[in-house]
Write a protein that holds these residues in place. Structure first.
Motif, PDB file in Angstrom:
ATOM      1  N   LEU A  70     -19.514  -1.390   0.195  1.00 61.10           N
ATOM      2  CA  LEU A  70     -20.548  -1.512  -0.829  1.00 61.10           C
ATOM      3  C   LEU A  70     -20.700  -0.210  -1.744  1.00 61.10           C
ATOM      4  O   LEU A  70     -20.854  -0.085  -2.916  1.00 61.10           O
ATOM      5  CB  LEU A  70     -21.797  -1.856  -0.108  1.00 61.10           C
ATOM      6  N   VAL A  71     -20.626   0.922  -0.716  1.00 62.01           N
ATOM      7  CA  VAL A  71     -20.749   2.312  -1.296  1.00 62.01           C
ATOM      8  C   VAL A  71     -19.964   2.710  -2.293  1.00 62.01           C
ATOM      9  O   VAL A  71     -19.932   3.152  -3.323  1.00 62.01           O
ATOM     10  CB  VAL A  71     -21.230   3.273  -0.381  1.00 62.01           C
ATOM     11  N   GLY A  72     -18.529   2.186  -1.913  1.00 64.51           N
ATOM     12  CA  GLY A  72     -17.424   2.455  -2.890  1.00 64.51           C
ATOM     13  C   GLY A  72     -17.440   1.635  -3.959  1.00 64.51           C
ATOM     14  O   GLY A  72     -16.957   2.137  -5.184  1.00 64.51           O
TER      15      GLY A  72
ATOM     16  N   SER B 102     -20.408   3.200 -11.191  1.00 61.58           N
ATOM     17  CA  SER B 102     -20.950   4.370 -11.643  1.00 61.58           C
ATOM     18  C   SER B 102     -20.204   5.277 -12.476  1.00 61.58           C
ATOM     19  O   SER B 102     -20.341   5.659 -13.651  1.00 61.58           O
ATOM     20  CB  SER B 102     -21.889   5.151 -10.863  1.00 61.58           C
ATOM     21  N   VAL B 103     -18.849   5.365 -11.944  1.00 64.94           N
ATOM     22  CA  VAL B 103     -17.733   6.342 -12.768  1.00 64.94           C
ATOM     23  C   VAL B 103     -17.283   5.649 -14.057  1.00 64.94           C
ATOM     24  O   VAL B 103     -17.156   6.262 -14.925  1.00 64.94           O
ATOM     25  CB  VAL B 103     -16.576   6.599 -11.773  1.00 64.94           C
ATOM     26  N   ALA B 104     -17.037   4.208 -13.930  1.00 59.76           N
ATOM     27  CA  ALA B 104     -16.737   3.372 -14.897  1.00 59.76           C
ATOM     28  C   ALA B 104     -17.835   3.454 -16.084  1.00 59.76           C
ATOM     29  O   ALA B 104     -17.586   3.643 -17.435  1.00 59.76           O
ATOM     30  CB  ALA B 104     -16.472   1.893 -14.779  1.00 59.76           C
ATOM     31  N   ILE B 105     -19.344   3.544 -15.843  1.00 59.61           N
ATOM     32  CA  ILE B 105     -20.546   3.675 -16.775  1.00 59.61           C
ATOM     33  C   ILE B 105     -20.129   5.105 -17.420  1.00 59.61           C
ATOM     34  O   ILE B 105     -20.603   5.166 -18.501  1.00 59.61           O
ATOM     35  CB  ILE B 105     -21.748   3.472 -15.972  1.00 59.61           C
ATOM     36  N   ALA B 106     -20.058   6.091 -16.810  1.00 56.16           N
ATOM     37  CA  ALA B 106     -19.839   7.396 -16.949  1.00 56.16           C
ATOM     38  C   ALA B 106     -18.600   7.416 -18.005  1.00 56.16           C
ATOM     39  O   ALA B 106     -18.935   8.245 -19.001  1.00 56.16           O
ATOM     40  CB  ALA B 106     -19.634   8.449 -15.994  1.00 56.16           C
ATOM     41  N   ALA B 107     -17.534   6.777 -17.642  1.00 55.89           N
ATOM     42  CA  ALA B 107     -16.297   6.908 -18.480  1.00 55.89           C
ATOM     43  C   ALA B 107     -16.714   6.312 -19.924  1.00 55.89           C
ATOM     44  O   ALA B 107     -16.413   7.136 -21.041  1.00 55.89           O
ATOM     45  CB  ALA B 107     -15.277   6.327 -18.121  1.00 55.89           C
TER      46      ALA B 107
ATOM     47  N   PHE C 116     -27.232   7.681  -4.178  1.00 53.50           N
ATOM     48  CA  PHE C 116     -26.841   8.909  -4.076  1.00 53.50           C
ATOM     49  C   PHE C 116     -25.410   8.821  -4.631  1.00 53.50           C
ATOM     50  O   PHE C 116     -25.090   9.557  -5.448  1.00 53.50           O
ATOM     51  CB  PHE C 116     -26.771   9.517  -2.647  1.00 53.50           C
ATOM     52  N   ILE C 117     -24.578   8.006  -4.152  1.00 59.14           N
ATOM     53  CA  ILE C 117     -23.210   7.960  -4.387  1.00 59.14           C
ATOM     54  C   ILE C 117     -23.044   7.631  -5.938  1.00 59.14           C
ATOM     55  O   ILE C 117     -22.244   8.019  -6.803  1.00 59.14           O
ATOM     56  CB  ILE C 117     -22.236   6.960  -3.774  1.00 59.14           C
ATOM     57  N   MET C 118     -24.110   6.632  -6.399  1.00 58.23           N
ATOM     58  CA  MET C 118     -23.979   6.053  -7.953  1.00 58.23           C
ATOM     59  C   MET C 118     -24.308   7.326  -8.923  1.00 58.23           C
ATOM     60  O   MET C 118     -23.893   7.584  -9.844  1.00 58.23           O
ATOM     61  CB  MET C 118     -24.885   4.974  -8.010  1.00 58.23           C
ATOM     62  N   GLY C 119     -25.323   7.975  -8.513  1.00 60.50           N
ATOM     63  CA  GLY C 119     -25.775   9.256  -9.088  1.00 60.50           C
ATOM     64  C   GLY C 119     -24.659  10.256  -9.448  1.00 60.50           C
ATOM     65  O   GLY C 119     -24.208  10.915 -10.436  1.00 60.50           O
ATOM     66  N   TYR C 120     -24.079  10.570  -8.266  1.00 59.87           N
ATOM     67  CA  TYR C 120     -22.921  11.460  -8.092  1.00 59.87           C
ATOM     68  C   TYR C 120     -21.933  11.285  -9.226  1.00 59.87           C
ATOM     69  O   TYR C 120     -21.187  11.992  -9.805  1.00 59.87           O
ATOM     70  CB  TYR C 120     -22.355  11.716  -6.741  1.00 59.87           C
ATOM     71  N   ALA C 121     -21.313   9.865  -8.967  1.00 61.98           N
ATOM     72  CA  ALA C 121     -20.355   9.291  -9.721  1.00 61.98           C
ATOM     73  C   ALA C 121     -20.665   9.150 -11.148  1.00 61.98           C
ATOM     74  O   ALA C 121     -19.677   9.216 -12.013  1.00 61.98           O
ATOM     75  CB  ALA C 121     -19.943   7.888  -9.185  1.00 61.98           C
ATOM     76  N   MET C 122     -21.902   9.321 -11.466  1.00 61.01           N
ATOM     77  CA  MET C 122     -22.327   9.043 -12.935  1.00 61.01           C
ATOM     78  C   MET C 122     -22.192  10.354 -13.756  1.00 61.01           C
ATOM     79  O   MET C 122     -22.104  10.605 -14.816  1.00 61.01           O
ATOM     80  CB  MET C 122     -23.763   8.631 -12.931  1.00 61.01           C
ATOM     81  N   GLY C 123     -22.487  11.515 -13.022  1.00 63.83           N
ATOM     82  CA  GLY C 123     -22.455  12.782 -13.644  1.00 63.83           C
ATOM     83  C   GLY C 123     -21.715  13.933 -12.704  1.00 63.83           C
ATOM     84  O   GLY C 123     -20.677  14.306 -13.247  1.00 63.83           O
ATOM     85  N   TRP C 124     -22.158  14.512 -11.698  1.00 62.38           N
ATOM     86  CA  TRP C 124     -21.744  15.622 -11.215  1.00 62.38           C
ATOM     87  C   TRP C 124     -20.359  15.353 -10.426  1.00 62.38           C
ATOM     88  O   TRP C 124     -19.875  16.283 -10.019  1.00 62.38           O
ATOM     89  CB  TRP C 124     -22.927  15.969 -10.114  1.00 62.38           C
ATOM     90  N   GLY C 125     -19.929  14.072 -10.216  1.00 66.31           N
ATOM     91  CA  GLY C 125     -18.590  14.008  -9.764  1.00 66.31           C
ATOM     92  C   GLY C 125     -17.580  13.991 -10.939  1.00 66.31           C
ATOM     93  O   GLY C 125     -16.858  15.206 -10.838  1.00 66.31           O
ATOM     94  N   PRO C 126     -17.346  13.317 -11.903  1.00 67.78           N
ATOM     95  CA  PRO C 126     -16.381  13.402 -13.033  1.00 67.78           C
ATOM     96  C   PRO C 126     -16.584  14.439 -14.031  1.00 67.78           C
ATOM     97  O   PRO C 126     -15.608  15.283 -14.394  1.00 67.78           O
ATOM     98  CB  PRO C 126     -16.551  12.016 -13.956  1.00 67.78           C
ATOM     99  N   ILE C 127     -17.973  14.875 -14.291  1.00 70.64           N
ATOM    100  CA  ILE C 127     -18.289  15.872 -15.401  1.00 70.64           C
ATOM    101  C   ILE C 127     -17.995  17.086 -15.225  1.00 70.64           C
ATOM    102  O   ILE C 127     -17.431  18.151 -15.872  1.00 70.64           O
ATOM    103  CB  ILE C 127     -19.715  15.751 -15.947  1.00 70.64           C
TER     104      ILE C 127
END
Length: 510
Positions: free
Chosen positions: A324-326, A332-337, A408-419
């Motif tokens: 589920l976390v994955g 979230s990464v897709a939204i960020a993209a 937390f993972i959604m927030g990370y994947a939305m910004g501080w992960g890919p950006i």
């Protein structure tokens, strides 16, 4: 007098990016974007980010494998509370070594060949994990796959940023994170559905597939035009840009802008030049972002995800929680993209850090205040040994850790992960991009190693809430760092970003 001396230089630099009147340039840019239908660019990006798929697969490899190795019948392979942290954390030590070597590889071999080179240690590492007969083989396999991950971490974002058009660079810059998440999800799925049937070694065998596919595809992809120009290969650079943009586009204008920017730079960075704000400011910003990204706790949480859920006795099974976390991370990464080139980098970084702050704070306070009889924790039980317990959750309140981790993972994947990865490749100047990107990766993975190695001892000594509260404080610092230090690069060419740091004039980023 000093101002008048600099003014012609500023006008000259500005004119190199304003060849046409502003309205005409805007119209031409729109026409250029409409004509950007060349699928070869996206094929080149896909070939490169297969390395990130392998990286994501290898990073979370311990999550389903640690429980299996803790119950392994052979003493030579059985993990305990002392060896399990090394199995989980030594990957990041290898990644730091990979980033260090990439400081030379990126400039000597080029971005594409550096990515292809990573396949050698990756394939060897998976082979060692698949055929491990002792703990040292497990550690060496993790170090080698980590080394490969460090090389790809430093090379792939740079390669993508240098071959991408500014209008789609944000979207394509998020692809490494998307593929890393997919790699993690595939690992969780294989660990759940194949491990009861096949031995855990087959997870390592499966990791070889994307590595081989990456090498085969990259053989047919061009190198970065900017790297080729830095090597004096002008005709090859023009051909590479034509291949990436398509013959029906105005790629020659972009080529001249890149060439004009490179004429202003020397071939190599000297120690004296490091005092120039044009160099040290973007390097400090990129390194600071990589440092803060890891201090937010993402690697610890991903590596020890299933043991954490078992410790907090979430109402679902840990392997389902991990899946589920994955999935939340992927969405979230897709939204960020999609939104990165529209909303901008900074606003997503603010939102990302805010969500991570609230999530970590919620997790820490829940573990601290909810009685052990409700959250399923057992006194004097380590995080590793708790993975073997079969404690049953007693209350739906145990969904809070799952929801907090998902956010937390959604927030990370939305910004501080890919950006973070994207900005590293955007703001570093070309002349220092190879060395500085490797340095940033070294900082990142040394920080990750320190955290993952100390995470379990801290949890066993002080409780699971302490690291999460620490991560929350770091996320508050991320917000301040974004507001004070990070420039907005949405829709700007790499040459415009370099001009901003060279002159300090924000007009280049408008």
């Amino acid at each position: 007098m000093e101002h008048s001396d600099r003014e012609p230089l500023v006008r000259k630099t500005s004119s190199s990016y304003r060849t046409f009147p502003e309205s005409t340039a805007r119209r031409l840019d729109k026409e250029y974007l409409r004509s950007l239908h060349n699928k070869r660019l996206y094929l080149a990006v896909f070939a490169a980010v297969l390395g990130n798929f392998s990286f994501g697969f290898a990073l979370v490899y311990p999550s389903p494998v640690i429980p299996a190795l803790e119950a392994h019948p052979s003493p030579a392979l059985r993990l305990d509370q002392h060896t399990a942290p090394w199995f989980g954390s030594v990957f990041t030590l290898g990644a730091a070594a990979g980033g260090l070597s990439t400081m030379l590889l990126n400039d000597c071999l080029g971005r594409k060949l550096s990515i292809m080179f990573s396949a050698l240690p990756s394939a060897l590492g998976y082979a060692l994990l698949a055929g491990a007969q002792g703990f040292w083989m497990l550690l060496l396999g993790r170090v080698l796959t980590g080394y490969a991950g460090g090389v790809t971490s430093a090379s792939i974002p740079v390669y993508i940023s240098e071959i991408s058009h500014p209008g789609v660079r944000g979207m394509l810059g998020a692809c490494p994170q998307i593929m890393a998440v997919l790699g993690s999800l595939i690992l969780y799925a294989l660990g759940k559905y194949l491990r009861p049937v096949l031995d855990w070694r087959w997870l390592a065998v499966a990791g070889e597939v994307p590595v081989l596919a990456m090498v085969l595809l990259l053989c047919f992809m061009p190198n970065s035009p900017r790297f080729l120009l830095s090597q004096g290969k002008e005709e090859e650079a023009l051909g590479s840009l034509c291949w990436l943009r398509g013959e029906d586009t105005d790629y020659a204008r972009e080529y001249e802008q890149i060439k004009d920017s490179m004429r202003k730079q020397s071939r190599r960075v000297s120690c004296a030049e490091l005092k120039d704000p044009f160099l040290y400011k973007p390097i400090l910003i990129a390194g600071g972002m990589r440092f803060l990204q890891q201090l937010s706790g993402v690697t610890c949480i991903l590596v020890y995800l299933q043991p954490i859920f078992k410790k907090t006795s979430v109402i679902l099974k840990p392997e389902y929680d991990a899946a589920l976390v994955g999935l939340a991370r992927l969405s979230s990464v897709a939204i960020a993209a999609v939104s990165m080139d529209k909303a901008g980098r900074k606003i997503l970084l603010f939102v990302s850090a805010g969500v991570m702050l609230v999530s970590n704070l919620t997790m820490g306070l829940y573990i601290h205040f909810v009685p052990a009889s409700h959250n399923g924790t057992v006194a004097n039980t380590t995080l590793v040994s708790s993975a073997n317990l079969s404690a049953e959750p007693t209350n739906y309140i145990t969904l809070i850790p799952l929801l907090a981790t998902m956010f937390f993972i959604m927030g990370y994947a939305m910004g501080w992960g890919p950006i973070t990865w994207l900005l590293m490749s955007e703001i570093l100047p070309l002349k220092a991009r190879g060395v500085a990107s490797g340095l940033c990766v070294v900082v990142s993975w040394l920080t990750a190693f320190t955290l993952t190695q100390s995470f379990l001892p801290v949890v066993n000594a002080f409780g699971l809430e302490v690291p999460f509260l620490f991560f929350a404080v770091i996320c508050a610092g991320n917000i301040l760092f974004t507001g004070c230090c990070v420039p907005e690069t949405k829709g700007r060419s790499l040459e415009q970003i370099e001009a901003f740091f060279r002159t300090g004039r924000r007009s280049f980023l408008r």
